[in-house]
Design a protein around this motif. Structure first.
Motif: not given
Length: 259
Positions: A67-84
């Motif tokens: 993906k074009s960014s890392c989006i990390s909600p709540n308990n995700i520290i980093c490198h969250g992969i955006p998804s539908k």
């Protein structure tokens, strides 16, 4: 440790322009951070914005990252992969991390966003993490040691009852996505290389409500979550060591005076 690149005036200007675009992209993304939006939609908008400004998203294809960014909600520290599948809901907190390549130069920044009303605990975590970044930036000046960045961040976060993620760190940036030095957010005082004018690197503390340890998702190989599922927050700026202090290259809101 490899050599830390001292950037030329021409390189500094190129990195400055890319850093400003990365920060503008975060501002642009904010309008899409609301209930019912998917993180994939935000990522699609981010990519469109970056490319419309003549740049490319550095993360897309980087070591296979999709993906074009890392989006990390709540308990995700980093490198969250955006998804539908990830749909924002009231009370969520999330970090959006943007790295742009503009005319061959890299700019890297991230910040926290909130969806509707969030808990007092979440607010306090975000405020603490923001202040940790401030404290780290205050350490940036010629002759200081990189270890002092991590020393002040860890001291403050620990005093507030939080833990500092040690498995991920800041890094040199500008000519490449990741350069020397490694910028730890938990370290001993007066350790590490000496800062010199022309060095450019990120400071990006990741602060956890609970334990410091991260767990990497075995399915995607990227997503780093807190080991106890408690909240995590992160802020990031790209900074330049000047002759007398520092310039925060990703600061487009004049929050940090050039020193």
């Amino acid at each position: 440790m490899g050599k830390i690149i001292i950037k030329t005036p021409e390189q500094i200007e190129g990195i400055r322009q890319s850093a400003r675009l990365a920060a503008k992209t975060l501002d642009f993304a904010e309008q899409f951070v609301k209930e019912g939006m998917t993180t994939e939609l935000i990522d699609d908008k981010v990519e469109e914005f970056i490319r419309s400004h003549g740049a490319i998203p550095a993360t897309k294809g980087y070591n296979g990252y999709p993906k074009s960014s890392c989006i990390s909600p709540n308990n995700i520290i980093c490198h969250g992969i955006p998804s539908k599948e990830t749909i924002l809901k009231p009370g969520d907190i999330l970090n959006i991390d943007i790295t742009t390549i503009l005319n061959g130069y890299y700019g890297d920044t991230s910040r926290m966003f909130t969806v509707g009303e969030v808990s007092k605990e979440a607010e306090e975590l975000i405020d603490t993490t923001w202040h940790c970044l401030d404290l780290g930036i205050e350490q940036v000046k010629p002759g200081n040691r990189f270890g002092n960045i991590g020393f002040v961040i860890q001291r403050y976060a620990k005093a507030r009852g939080y833990s500092v993620v040690y498995e991920f760190c800041g890094h040199g940036v500008g000519i490449e996505f990741h350069e020397e030095p490694q910028v730890d957010h938990a370290s001993r005082r007066n350790t590490g290389p000496e800062m010199k004018p022309g060095m450019i690197f990120t400071i990006e503390p990741m602060i956890n409500q609970g334990k410091a340890k991260a767990v990497i998702d075995k399915n995607d190989g990227w997503t780093a979550r807190t080991i106890d599922n408690k909240l995590s927050a992160q802020f990031e700026h790209t900074v330049l060591v000047t002759q007398t202090g520092c310039e925060v290259l990703t600061d487009i809101h004049n929050e940090y005076p050039v020193s």
